[in-house]
Design a protein around this motif. Structure first.
Motif, PDB file in Angstrom:
ATOM      1  N   LEU A 133       0.825  -1.207   0.000  1.00  8.88           N
ATOM      2  CA  LEU A 133       0.000   0.000   0.000  1.00  8.88           C
ATOM      3  C   LEU A 133       0.862   1.260   0.000  1.00  8.88           C
ATOM      4  N   THR A 134       1.973   1.232   0.727  1.00  7.84           N
ATOM      5  CA  THR A 134       2.868   2.391   0.762  1.00  7.84           C
ATOM      6  C   THR A 134       3.505   2.618  -0.603  1.00  7.84           C
ATOM      7  N   LYS A 135       3.856   1.542  -1.277  1.00  7.40           N
ATOM      8  CA  LYS A 135       4.441   1.672  -2.609  1.00  7.40           C
ATOM      9  C   LYS A 135       3.448   2.290  -3.591  1.00  7.40           C
ATOM     10  N   GLU A 136       2.146   1.990  -3.407  1.00  3.13           N
ATOM     11  CA  GLU A 136       1.106   2.497  -4.310  1.00  3.13           C
ATOM     12  C   GLU A 136       0.624   3.895  -3.927  1.00  3.13           C
ATOM     13  N   LEU A 137       1.089   4.420  -2.796  1.00  6.87           N
ATOM     14  CA  LEU A 137       0.656   5.744  -2.334  1.00  6.87           C
ATOM     15  C   LEU A 137       0.931   6.817  -3.375  1.00  6.87           C
ATOM     16  N   ARG A 138      -0.054   7.738  -3.531  1.00  4.17           N
ATOM     17  CA  ARG A 138       0.129   8.828  -4.483  1.00  4.17           C
ATOM     18  C   ARG A 138       0.103  10.197  -3.811  1.00  4.17           C
ATOM     19  N   HIS A 139      -0.765  10.371  -2.803  1.00  2.00           N
ATOM     20  CA  HIS A 139      -0.967  11.718  -2.278  1.00  2.00           C
ATOM     21  C   HIS A 139      -0.767  11.838  -0.768  1.00  2.00           C
ATOM     22  N   GLU A 140      -1.377  10.933   0.024  1.00  2.00           N
ATOM     23  CA  GLU A 140      -1.459  11.204   1.460  1.00  2.00           C
ATOM     24  C   GLU A 140      -1.621   9.916   2.251  1.00  2.00           C
ATOM     25  N   CYS A 141      -0.984   9.888   3.428  1.00  2.00           N
ATOM     26  CA  CYS A 141      -1.159   8.784   4.371  1.00  2.00           C
ATOM     27  C   CYS A 141      -1.492   9.357   5.741  1.00  2.00           C
ATOM     28  N   LEU A 142      -2.619   8.956   6.298  1.00  2.00           N
ATOM     29  CA  LEU A 142      -3.056   9.398   7.621  1.00  2.00           C
ATOM     30  C   LEU A 142      -2.912   8.214   8.582  1.00  2.00           C
ATOM     31  N   SER A 143      -2.306   8.446   9.735  1.00  2.65           N
ATOM     32  CA  SER A 143      -2.124   7.339  10.672  1.00  2.65           C
ATOM     33  C   SER A 143      -2.403   7.772  12.099  1.00  2.65           C
ATOM     34  N   VAL A 144      -2.986   6.845  12.857  1.00  2.00           N
ATOM     35  CA  VAL A 144      -3.215   7.019  14.295  1.00  2.00           C
ATOM     36  C   VAL A 144      -2.413   5.940  14.998  1.00  2.00           C
ATOM     37  N   MET A 145      -1.530   6.355  15.903  1.00  2.00           N
ATOM     38  CA  MET A 145      -0.659   5.421  16.610  1.00  2.00           C
ATOM     39  C   MET A 145      -0.858   5.559  18.115  1.00  2.00           C
ATOM     40  N   PRO A 146      -1.912   4.957  18.657  1.00  3.18           N
ATOM     41  CA  PRO A 146      -2.155   5.057  20.097  1.00  3.18           C
ATOM     42  C   PRO A 146      -1.216   4.143  20.876  1.00  3.18           C
ATOM     43  N   GLY A 147      -1.334   4.195  22.185  1.00  6.25           N
ATOM     44  CA  GLY A 147      -0.538   3.306  23.018  1.00  6.25           C
ATOM     45  C   GLY A 147       0.744   3.913  23.534  1.00  6.25           C
ATOM     46  N   GLY A 148       0.929   5.208  23.286  1.00 11.72           N
ATOM     47  CA  GLY A 148       2.134   5.838  23.811  1.00 11.72           C
ATOM     48  C   GLY A 148       3.371   5.418  23.051  1.00 11.72           C
ATOM     49  N   ALA A 149       4.425   5.075  23.785  1.00 15.03           N
ATOM     50  CA  ALA A 149       5.707   4.723  23.176  1.00 15.03           C
ATOM     51  C   ALA A 149       5.551   3.574  22.187  1.00 15.03           C
ATOM     52  N   GLN A 150       6.137   3.739  21.003  1.00 13.76           N
ATOM     53  CA  GLN A 150       6.104   2.700  19.981  1.00 13.76           C
ATOM     54  C   GLN A 150       7.322   1.797  20.126  1.00 13.76           C
ATOM     55  N   SER A 151       7.162   0.536  19.759  1.00 19.66           N
ATOM     56  CA  SER A 151       8.281  -0.404  19.872  1.00 19.66           C
ATOM     57  C   SER A 151       9.369  -0.046  18.864  1.00 19.66           C
ATOM     58  N   GLN A 152      10.613  -0.368  19.208  1.00 22.13           N
ATOM     59  CA  GLN A 152      11.720  -0.092  18.304  1.00 22.13           C
ATOM     60  C   GLN A 152      11.562  -0.857  16.997  1.00 22.13           C
ATOM     61  N   ALA A 153      11.026  -2.076  17.063  1.00 25.42           N
ATOM     62  CA  ALA A 153      10.816  -2.875  15.848  1.00 25.42           C
ATOM     63  C   ALA A 153       9.824  -2.186  14.921  1.00 25.42           C
ATOM     64  N   SER A 154       8.767  -1.614  15.497  1.00 27.80           N
ATOM     65  CA  SER A 154       7.766  -0.914  14.690  1.00 27.80           C
ATOM     66  C   SER A 154       8.362   0.338  14.051  1.00 27.80           C
ATOM     67  N   LEU A 155       9.158   1.066  14.809  1.00 29.09           N
ATOM     68  CA  LEU A 155       9.786   2.274  14.278  1.00 29.09           C
ATOM     69  C   LEU A 155      10.777   1.928  13.163  1.00 29.09           C
ATOM     70  N   ASP A 156      11.544   0.863  13.362  1.00 33.27           N
ATOM     71  CA  ASP A 156      12.524   0.459  12.344  1.00 33.27           C
ATOM     72  C   ASP A 156      11.837   0.022  11.063  1.00 33.27           C
ATOM     73  N   ALA A 157      10.693  -0.657  11.191  1.00 29.04           N
ATOM     74  CA  ALA A 157       9.966  -1.122  10.010  1.00 29.04           C
ATOM     75  C   ALA A 157       9.335   0.045   9.256  1.00 29.04           C
ATOM     76  N   SER A 158       8.942   1.093   9.981  1.00 30.71           N
ATOM     77  CA  SER A 158       8.270   2.234   9.351  1.00 30.71           C
ATOM     78  C   SER A 158       9.247   3.184   8.664  1.00 30.71           C
ATOM     79  N   ARG A 159      10.463   3.258   9.156  1.00 29.93           N
ATOM     80  CA  ARG A 159      11.410   4.273   8.667  1.00 29.93           C
ATOM     81  C   ARG A 159      11.625   4.222   7.148  1.00 29.93           C
ATOM     82  N   PRO A 160      11.997   3.068   6.558  1.00 27.19           N
ATOM     83  CA  PRO A 160      12.227   3.086   5.093  1.00 27.19           C
ATOM     84  C   PRO A 160      10.964   3.362   4.298  1.00 27.19           C
ATOM     85  N   LEU A 161       9.809   2.894   4.779  1.00 27.80           N
ATOM     86  CA  LEU A 161       8.554   3.130   4.063  1.00 27.80           C
ATOM     87  C   LEU A 161       8.210   4.616   4.079  1.00 27.80           C
ATOM     88  N   ASP A 162       8.353   5.254   5.247  1.00 33.70           N
ATOM     89  CA  ASP A 162       8.060   6.683   5.350  1.00 33.70           C
ATOM     90  C   ASP A 162       9.032   7.506   4.523  1.00 33.70           C
TER      91      ASP A 162
END
Length: 328
Positions: A133-162
């Motif tokens: 889905l990130t590869k197909e993105l054209r204009h905008e991505c909206l995200s809600v990340m509740p739960g306070g601190a995010q795990s390092q694994a989640s942050l590492d996985a998101s970095r190249p996509l973002d």
């Protein structure tokens, strides 16, 4: 050098130009005229022979003669055109094979369509879908990340996509809970995201986790209390529009990451007001901590500070005094 664009190294071109100018030159003569070493000249002659820029001489046994530039370059270009045509054909065949593979193996992916939504079971299936889905993105991505601190694994996985999406000009808007301001890894990631052009805001309470791609596709957890259980991916316009409306309302009241948490006239922050409200509803400290994305000790410390400001000796008295002051 003129022939570098056609793949000839400067040394090879120098030897070719010398042969054109001095057709009778032998190996020793080429070394003397060009100032190159014997091995350099021999290597250049071998490459010229491979490319058909030189041919055996009929006059001198073991000698070579330079082919005219017109013939040599015409032959070289024809070879390059043939190679380009071959690679183009291979690329077309590869694309066709990839399309067939997607059609053949797509149905074997660990997901299923339920009531118009694709069910993604397990973290690997979710990550694979988000990458697509990130590869197909054209204009905008909206995200809600509740739960306070995010795990390092989640942050590492998101970095190249973002990073890839931002490089393509995609707008990325992210909502975190206020408590991430006190978590160095998540706070650092949020600053990294804003430095690349993304936007980050925080709020004390957030809707359930969600990702909305180009306002056309939404991904939400099957169980908001257990994001590892899986996710649902939907393209239903009505559902996506409702989620966008929830997102926009939360975004409008959230605070930009770089701004300090807002206080009301009584000096009460939004997070403190939400804490009082949750506890007044009968939630335990532990339940309130989970809703606010905070640690249990942080909630208890904030509540102790609020009780001191209210001059209350019990939670019940604190609730009454907070209500009298209009804090609830």
């Amino acid at each position: 050098m003129l022939l570098g664009v056609l793949g000839l190294e400067p040394v090879v071109e120098q030897v070719y130009a010398t042969l054109l100018d001095r057709p009778q030159s032998d190996l020793a003569g080429l070394v003397e005229i060009t100032g190159l070493t014997g091995s350099q000249v021999r290597g250049a002659l071998d490459e010229l022979a491979d490319r058909a820029f030189v041919r055996p001489s009929r006059e001198t046994a073991g000698g070579l003669r330079a082919v005219s530039p017109q013939l040599a370059l015409d032959l070289l270009l024809r070879r390059q055109e043939a190679e380009l045509a071959r690679r183009t054909q291979q690329l077309a065949e590869g694309r066709a094979a990839a399309a067939e593979a997607v059609a053949a193996y797509g149905s074997l992916a660990p997901s299923a369509v339920v009531n118009g939504a694709e069910r993604l079971v397990g973290l690997d299936a979710i990550e694979a879908k988000l990458e697509l889905l990130t590869k197909e993105l054209r204009h905008e991505c909206l995200s809600v990340m509740p739960g306070g601190a995010q795990s390092q694994a989640s942050l590492d996985a998101s970095r190249p996509l973002d990073a890839d999406a931002l490089a393509r000009g995609v707008a990325i808007l992210t909502l975190y809970q206020d408590s991430v301001r006190n978590d160095p890894p998540t706070h650092a990631y949020a600053h990294w995201l804003t430095a690349l052009g993304g936007e980050v805001r925080t709020a004390p309470l957030l809707p359930p986790r969600m990702l909305i791609f180009d306002r056309e596709v939404a991904v939400v957890p099957i169980d908001p209390g257990d994001t590892k259980a899986g996710a649902l991916c939907t393209r239903e316009p009505g559902i996506v529009a409702a989620l966008v409306a929830v997102y926009e309302h939360t975004w409008a009241t959230a605070v930009p990451l770089g701004a300090a948490a807002r206080e009301n006239e009584e000096g009460l922050t939004a997070a403190e007001r939400e804490l009082l409200t949750l506890l007044a509803r009968g939630l335990t400290d532990d339940a309130a901590a989970k809703r606010l994305g905070m640690g249990l000790r942080t909630v208890r410390r904030q509540m102790a500070g609020l009780m001191e400001r209210l001059g209350a000796t019990s939670r019940f008295e604190a609730g009454l005094k907070a209500a009298r002051r209009g804090w609830l």
